[in-house]
Design an enzyme around this catalytic site. Structure first.
Site, PDB file in Angstrom:
ATOM      1  N   GLY A 215      54.784 -16.758  -5.961  1.00 51.19           N
ATOM      2  CA  GLY A 215      53.604 -16.429  -6.929  1.00 51.19           C
ATOM      3  C   GLY A 215      53.936 -15.021  -7.265  1.00 51.19           C
ATOM      4  N   SER A 216      52.740 -14.144  -7.904  1.00 49.39           N
ATOM      5  CA  SER A 216      53.092 -12.934  -8.391  1.00 49.39           C
ATOM      6  C   SER A 216      53.644 -11.863  -7.496  1.00 49.39           C
ATOM      7  CB  SER A 216      51.863 -12.445  -9.031  1.00 49.39           C
ATOM      8  OG  SER A 216      51.352 -13.420  -9.994  1.00 49.39           O
ATOM      9  N   ALA A 217      53.287 -11.921  -6.053  1.00 51.17           N
ATOM     10  CA  ALA A 217      53.722 -11.393  -5.142  1.00 51.17           C
ATOM     11  C   ALA A 217      55.506 -11.160  -5.189  1.00 51.17           C
ATOM     12  CB  ALA A 217      53.469 -11.822  -3.699  1.00 51.17           C
ATOM     13  N   PHE A 218      56.069 -12.108  -5.821  1.00 50.31           N
ATOM     14  CA  PHE A 218      57.597 -11.869  -5.801  1.00 50.31           C
ATOM     15  C   PHE A 218      58.079 -11.115  -6.887  1.00 50.31           C
ATOM     16  CE2 PHE A 218      61.590 -13.648  -6.977  1.00 50.31           C
ATOM     17  CZ  PHE A 218      62.203 -13.795  -5.681  1.00 50.31           C
ATOM     18  N   LYS A 219      56.915 -10.730  -7.644  1.00 52.85           N
ATOM     19  CA  LYS A 219      57.354  -9.891  -8.708  1.00 52.85           C
ATOM     20  C   LYS A 219      57.832  -8.624  -8.264  1.00 52.85           C
ATOM     21  CE  LYS A 219      54.326 -11.902 -11.902  1.00 52.85           C
ATOM     22  NZ  LYS A 219      52.816 -12.027 -12.471  1.00 52.85           N
TER      23      LYS A 219
END
Lengths: 485, 459
Positions: A215-219
């Protein structure tokens, strides 16, 4: 008659020679193949005939051996079994070994040739050395903070020391007591069957063997790729991404959870976790650049060992632009182990250099003399110092001003990134709550710890699952424990 | 292998009795046994067993009494026989005691010790009461009748492990077949001593084979057939093999006809084929011998023979040391039929060869007495008794080591089993008696064509 007696005696002599020859055949010529026959229990009896060496945390044994007095005499015992199960694994007389118990079995069981002062002599006399010990890099306080932070909810925590790659905590929840399956017989078999039957899968090591959509942690990975490739040169410059963002080549709109994402700067996009900006940046960097950066962080590496094998985290290397856009915000086919996400955080914290994560500090013989030390080694240089510095700023802002405020620690700089990953087809499953972070005490030269927390709690309300709400407090507790040393 | 058949010179007037040598060897035998007992204790409990001294004293006392009996009643007897028997019995007790430690609920050593005492007592009784082996000549038919009775009785009792060879009296279980071996040897010796000329030189020749007349041959054949039938009924393959071998050897020695060997082989082949096809019990034994690891391949774990081979191979050249092996994995027969596997694992190839050589020495001494004796009965008896031991050792040792199919039989002196132990002590007593007669300096009469004993060089 005399002649016949002599001949009969000669026959008896032939029988004697046959017996002696046969004895030599069985005991010398065929000995090796008989000794190693799969049905020969002697190697197993020898193996369990002495106490198994111990696995150490902070220099103290978290394992033991129980003298059962049975044929397989010593059975593995565990102190705080459930707490350390994702580290130690199990050593069962029935089901074999797993994790550290498996990777360092030679040392622990005493079979490793390096334990013997005179290996040739041991070969001749067929003696076995007492088992050696294995000292892990785990810190008990950090491990406990993670374990009690998760508090039985399904999820995992991985914590590493960014400057060395030492793994400080590996927690998987719900856990199990490996001591329940140490022995033989119906009790061990029953426990094994029960543990494998449970829907909560307590024997799954979620920290290194399960992959989740990050999810957004991959950003953070996408941002690093954007800065490294030059797609973004200034984090405070508008990126020119519309809100909503139309996935390239489709008519699908990608929405935002956050406000103010239209044409936002990269730093704001990280702080507020804008899907549109980072999906657009991923497309702008292109598949090659994204996959290359992901690979440097450790994605798509199926050979990672700590020394146990770590499941391969995935970032597709062959996809269309709309899929790339989704992959860049940690969806589509992008998956990561909690350890992988801790590595992402650690690479940022350590100035762009990712140290190889490792769980074994050293192995010792039974006298406590070191047999082998694990040297710190670089896994890869993921990005420039400057890029890492910019990412640190942005992650720190997430904690001070953005979605990660729950992770703030007085007296330390904390950088983080929340994530709420969609789960299942059309987001039908419960989303996973992510939080990746690092912490550096104000008076320290380098960050003490990088953490990744994932909580997959099916019992929680969907709306309540957000990285900041669920996972950040756990990460905070883990970082506090790591900072105390 | 041919012996000169010249008339012998008059024997030396003063042949050394060698009783002192026997005493020294006996002391060594007892000491070795006690050391073995102590070694087991040291390995298992890190201390010498509390009763090591009393075990040594007990064994020493038995040995001493037997020695005294020999010294008084058979002063010229061969000095090796008794010490070897004591040593083998002592080692057997140590091995059984060692295996008892693995099966605390089922101790066999105390019982074996009682039987050993009984065996030595019987040995003494035979040596003291039987003044001359030739007395037995008159009891040929009586002993064969007794032997047949002993073999038939167990049929009335329930089978144990597939073989009907036991009779149970209270807490004791006895294998009468064991005693029958000696009785049969006595009968064969007595009968053949009287009839060997008739067997050799009468009858017709067929295809160059000299066949005996039926009148002489029939009784022997009948008795042999009856005994074999009884054995097939009792499913005791080992003993039937033993009788057969004994029969062939004694017949050959008595008649000097190689044709007996040929006929014997033909009969053996026929018998083996018939029994193998009729008896599934026998068939499975042969299959186990040919494919000892078949059960492993079938996923059923290692069978007895495989476990036995594992034990032998684990011993290697020097053995694991007493108390350090895992021969108990063989299972219920570890103390009886498979006792040799424990010796092989814990004493190694070295210890095993030593044991085989000890047996070979007894056999050799029996044959030597047979060569030196002058009366045909005594010669045949000595050869018969020595051959019983030789065949027993070969059949069971070959069986547990995968050389030949396994047949249930006790390793003389070593294996758990009172009947076998006592019987073997009687065999040794009889050998002592015939060897005393053989080495006695004043032979009553020298038969023509018989070699007088060669004097051993004093070593």
């Amino acid at each position: 008659m005399t002649r016949c007696i002599r001949r009969a005696a000669a026959c008896c002599l032939l029988l004697l020679i046959a017996l002696l020859g046969n004895a030599a055949r069985v005991q010398v010529v065929q000995a090796d193949s008989l000794d190693t026959n799969q049905a020969n229990r002697r190697p197993v009896i020898t193996r369990y005939g002495q106490p198994r060496g111990n696995i150490l945390v902070d220099g103290k044994a978290v394992t033991g051996s129980k003298d059962t007095g049975e044929q397989l005499r010593f059975e593995r015992a565990y102190r705080d079994g459930p707490l350390y199960a994702p580290v130690t694994g199990y050593a069962s007389q029935t089901y074999g070994t797993a994790l550290v118990e498996n990777a360092e079995d030679g040392i622990l069981s005493g079979e490793d040739a390096r334990l013997a002062p005179f290996p040739l002599w041991n070969e001749l006399t067929r003696t076995q050395e007492p088992g050696g010990d294995v000292a892990t890099t785990i810190k008990a306080r950090v491990q406990e903070a993670a374990y009690y932070g998760l508090d039985g909810r399904r999820g995992a925590v991985a914590a590493v020391e960014p400057s060395t790659g030492r793994i400080l905590a590996l927690v998987s929840s719900p856990s199990y007591d490996p001591g329940q399956i140490s022995g033989t017989g119906p009790r061990a078999a029953g426990n094994w069957a029960k543990l494998n039957r449970l829907s909560s899968r307590p024997m799954l090591d979620r920290a290194i063997r399960e992959t989740y959509p990050p999810g957004s942690a991959f950003k953070i990975v996408t941002a690093a790729a954007a800065l490294e490739s030059g797609a973004v040169s200034d984090i405070d410059e508008d990126t020119g991404t519309p809100d909503p963002y139309i996935l390239p080549g489709t008519s699908t709109e990608l929405p935002n959870e956050a406000e103010g994402c239209a044409n936002a700067t990269l730093s704001y996009a990280i702080e507020a976790s804008c899907n549109t900006v980072l999906a657009g940046l991923g497309v702008r960097v292109g598949l090659g650049g994204m996959a290359g950066t992901a690979r440097k962080f450790g994605f798509n590496d199926s050979g990672l060992r700590i020394p146990s094998a770590v499941a391969r985290s995935n970032f597709d290397t062959d996809m269309s632009e709309d899929q790339l856009a989704l992959s860049s915000i940690g969806q589509f086919n992008t998956t990561a182990t909690p350890l992988q996400m801790a590595m992402v955080s650690a690479a940022v914290a350590n100035g762009g250099v990712l140290m190889r994560p490792h769980l074994i500090d050293r192995t010792l013989d039974h006298n406590g003399a070191t047999i082998r030390r694990t040297e710190d080694s670089t896994y890869s240089r993921v990005m420039d110092d400057s890029t890492a510095e910019q990412l640190q700023q942005m992650m720190a802002a997430v904690v001070t001003e953005g979605t990660g405020s729950n992770a703030a620690i007085p007296g330390a700089t904390v950088g983080g990134k929340t994530g709420t990953a969609q789960n299942g087809l059309h987001n039908s499953g419960t989303p996973y709550a992510w939080f990746i972070s690092w912490a550096q005490a104000d008076d320290a030269a380098r960050p003490a710890v990088a953490v990744a927390v994932v909580v997959e709690d099916a019992s929680a309300h969907r709306a309540d699952i957000s990285g900041g709400g669920f996972a950040a407090p756990i990460a905070k507790a883990v970082m506090e424990a790591a900072l105390e040393d | 292998m041919t012996a000169p058949t010249v008339d012998a010179p008059p024997p030396e007037p003063c042949l050394p009795k060698r009783r002192g040598v026997e005493l020294v060897l006996l002391t060594a035998a007892v000491l070795i046994s006690v050391c073995g007992y102590a070694a087991v204790g040291l390995t298992k409990d890190a201390s010498v067993p509390a009763d090591a001294a009393s075990y040594g004293a007990g064994l020493g006392l038995l040995a001493l009494l037997a020695h005294l009996a020999v010294r008084v009643r058979a002063p010229y007897a061969d000095p090796l026989l008794l010490p070897i028997a004591v040593l083998l019995n002592g080692i057997g007790l140590v091995l059984i005691f060692r295996l008892d430690l693995e099966t605390p609920h089922d101790a066999a050593a105390p019982t074996q010790l009682v039987w050993s005492t009984f065996g030595v007592a019987l040995f003494i009784a035979v040596v003291v009461l039987l003044r001359d082996h030739r007395v037995l000549r008159g009891y040929g038919y009586l002993s064969v009748a007794a032997a047949l009775c002993l073999m038939i009785v167990p049929i009335l009792f329930p089978a144990v492990n597939g073989a009907k060879i036991w009779i149970r009296l209270g807490g004791l279980s006895i294998q009468p077949g064991e005693f029958a071996k000696v009785l049969l040897a006595v009968f064969f010796a007595a009968y053949l001593a009287v009839n060997h000329h008739a067997l050799s030189y009468t009858g017709r020749r067929i295809w160059g084979l000299q066949l005996p007349t039926m009148r002489v041959f029939a009784p022997i054949l009948a008795i042999w057939l009856i005994s074999v039938c009884v054995l097939i009924l009792e499913r005791d393959l080992g003993t039937s093999l033993l009788f057969f071998g004994l029969f062939i050897i004694m017949l050959y020695v008595a008649t000097g006809r190689g044709s007996w060997i040929a006929i014997g082989m033909v009969m053996a082949a026929f018998g083996a084929f018939a029994v193998g096809n009729l008896e599934p019990h026998v068939r499975s034994r042969v299959d186990d011998w040919l494919h000892p690891f078949a059960s492993i391949a079938a996923g059923e774990g290692a069978g007895q023979i495989a476990q036995s081979l594992f034990a032998f191979s684990a011993g290697g050249v020097l053995g694991t040391g007493l108390g350090m092996g895992h021969s108990i994995l063989i299972g219920f027969a570890a103390k009886s039929d498979f006792i040799l596997a424990t010796a092989g694992e814990e004493l190694g190839l070295a210890g095993l060869c030593a044991l085989f050589l000890l047996y070979a020495l007894i056999v050799e001494r029996g044959y030597r007495a047979g060569l030196a004796l002058r009366d045909p009965f005594g010669r045949l008896l000595a050869i018969g008794l020595a051959s019983i031991l030789a065949i027993q050792v070969f059949v069971i040792a070959g069986g547990v080591m995968g050389l030949i199919p396994l047949t249930g039989m006790a390793m003389p002196f070593l294996a758990q089993g009172g009947s076998s132990l006592v019987t073997n002590w009687v065999i040794v007593a009889l050998l002592i008696r015939v060897s005393d007669s053989a080495r006695r300096p004043h032979p009553e009469a020298v038969e023509p064509g018989v070699v007088v004993p060669v004097v051993e060089a004093a070593s």
